[in-house]
Design a protein around this motif. Structure first.
Motif: not given
Length: 252
Positions: A188-194, A207-210, A214-222
């Motif tokens: 439930g924490q906001s984390v920045q992808l840089q 972007k910001t990912v929550k 389970s503490g896992n983070l996942s996002t996609t970028v080009k």
């Protein structure tokens, strides 16, 4: 909570005694002595992990027209519990009327029986004496955050990747559990992808990912160009800030 008294070290670091925090005393004093600054560990943040001891400084600056004679032991009080130092701070003149009194404080999560509930805002209690017998006592002369350590990872895939294709950037945020002496998922924490383009000098926030439960983070970028990806957690009042090791991606 169990309590333990630590012996004072030969290096001058103050020992600590864990104790239930008593009712706050009324501030008081006599004369024109003033406390002008309180700094804990350089930035008023103390972050404790699970595997090693941490020594941090408490510095109090005070002024009086006659100069500062010395300071009594500082008290540190937090949510529900506190620590009381058992040594005497050393005071150094920084001007004709002003001195900074400093104590080194050591805590070890492996032996001090820290509770997770102790994380949060803490206060420094200070008694300072002047050469003309003026004195000042403040129960909350300054504050700092006592934080559980954080851990963060980043992995970008596939590697290498074709330009314009999709990259999936995963990671995990966890934080210290002082009661189990292990790191656990922090959801439930906001984390920045840089992102740092190869050859550039500074990172850009994409972007910001929550984090999930389970503490896992996942996002996609080009994928646009060779560069480094990392996750950054800013921290909060109970958990320390953390920046992951960056992951370099070769773009074909």
């Amino acid at each position: 909570m169990r309590t333990r008294v630590l012996a004072a070290s030969a290096t001058g670091a103050l020992a600590l005694t864990a104790l239930a925090v008593p009712a706050a005393q009324a501030d008081g004093g006599s004369g024109d002595i003033r406390i002008t600054k309180v700094v804990v560990d350089g930035d008023n943040k103390v972050t404790i992990g699970t595997g090693s001891a941490k020594t941090f400084s408490v510095s109090v600056t005070a002024t009086d027209d006659s100069g500062i004679a010395g300071a009594d032991s500082f008290t540190l009080a937090g949510p529900g519990y506190g620590f009381e130092s058992t040594g005497k701070p050393s005071c150094k003149k920084v001007g004709a009327t002003t001195s900074t009194c400093t104590a080194s404080v050591k805590t070890d999560p492996r032996t001090d029986y820290l509770s997770n509930a102790m994380a949060g805002t803490w206060y420094v209690g200070v008694w300072i004496d002047a050469n003309d017998h003026d004195y000042v006592w403040k129960d909350k002369a300054g504050s700092f955050t006592f934080q559980r350590g954080s851990a963060l990872t980043t992995n970008a895939s596939p590697e290498p990747v074709k330009k314009g294709k999709t990259l999936t950037v995963t990671g995990k945020l966890s934080r210290a559990n002082w009661e189990t002496l292990k790191y656990g998922a922090y959801g439930g924490q906001s984390v920045q992808l840089q992102y740092l383009k190869k050859g550039a000098k500074s990172y850009t926030t994409l972007k910001t990912v929550k984090s999930n439960t389970s503490g896992n983070l996942s996002t996609t970028v080009k994928a646009t160009a060779d560069g480094y990806y990392r996750y950054v957690f800013a921290g909060n009042s109970t958990s320390g800030a953390i920046t992951s090791v960056s992951d370099f991606v070769d773009v074909k």
